[in-house]
Write a protein that holds these residues in place. Structure first.
Motif: not given
Length: 189
Positions: A85-103, A105-108
Motif C-alpha cells: 500500500g501507500i505507506k510501504t511504497s513510500q518507505k521503500l522509495v524513501a529508502e532505496f530511491g527508485s524501483v530499479d535500485a530497490m530490485y 538490492m532486493l535482498e536488503d
C-alpha cells in the motif's frame, strides 16, 4: 504535461489545474505547481514540491511514479504489487530511491514478506511504472511558438464551453474549473 514542460523551458512558473493526482510527478519547486480538487474538503488545494514531500515521507515528486509502481492505482488500472500500500511504497522509495535500485538490492528489503511479494510480482511493478509515467518529451509548439501565445489572459468562457462540449465534459465541471483558476490568480496578484 508536454505543454507545461515546454513552458518551463521559457523559465516560466507553471500551474496545472487538475483533479488527476498523477500530475504530481511533474512538480518542481518554483517552476511547476498544481491546483488539485480535494473532494473531502470540497476545495482546490495548491500542491508544490515541498507540500508533496511533506505528505509523502520526504519522497520527491519524480519518485511518485515509483510509488505508483508499487502501490498501484485502481482508478488508472495500474496493478502495482498486490499487498503493498501507500505507506510501504513510500518507505521503500524513501529508502532505496527508485524501483530499479530497490530490485538491485532486493535482498536488503525488509520484512521478508514484502521482499517475497516484490520478487513474485516484479513484472507487475515494471509494467506499473511504465503505465504511471507521464510522457514529457519535448513537443514542437507550432502555433504556440511565441511565448506571448502561452501567457495567461482572461478566460474565454464561450470557447471553453465549446471545447468542453466537444470532448464531452460537463458544463458544471467547466464552471468549477473557471472559478478555481480565477480565484487562484486573484490570490497570486
Amino acid at each position: 504535461a508536454q505543454l507545461a514542460r515546454s513552458a518551463m523551458n521559457f523559465e516560466a512558473s507553471v500551474s496545472i489545474v487538475s483533479a488527476d493526482k498523477d500530475f504530481q510527478q511533474l512538480l518542481e519547486q518554483n517552476k511547476l505547481r498544481m491546483l488539485r480538487w480535494d473532494s473531502k474538503k470540497s476545495e482546490y488545494i495548491e500542491t508544490d514540491e515541498a507540500a508533496f514531500r511533506e505528505a509523502n515521507n520526504a519522497c520527491a515528486p519524480k519518485q511518485f511514479v515509483d510509488m505508483l509502481a508499487l502501490m498501484g492505482d485502481v482508478s488508472d488500472n495500474i496493478p502495482g504489487v498486490a499487498g503493498i500500500g501507500i505507506k510501504t511504497s513510500q518507505k521503500l522509495v524513501a529508502e532505496f530511491g527508485s524501483v530499479d535500485a530497490m530490485y538491485e538490492m532486493l535482498e536488503d528489503v525488509k520484512p521478508k514478506r514484502v521482499r517475497e511479494l516484490l520478487r513474485e510480482q516484479r513484472s507487475n511493478a515494471e509494467i506499473s511504472r511504465a503505465l504511471a509515467q507521464i510522457c514529457t518529451e519535448e513537443i514542437p509548439l507550432g502555433r504556440f511558438a511565441s511565448w506571448n501565445a502561452l501567457q495567461r489572459r482572461e478566460i474565454d468562457e464561450e470557447r471553453c464551453r465549446e471545447l468542453f462540449n466537444l470532448v464531452g465534459l460537463r458544463a458544471s465541471f467547466l464552471l468549477d474549473m473557471i472559478d478555481a483558476v480565477r480565484g487562484y490568480h486573484q490570490q497570486q496578484s
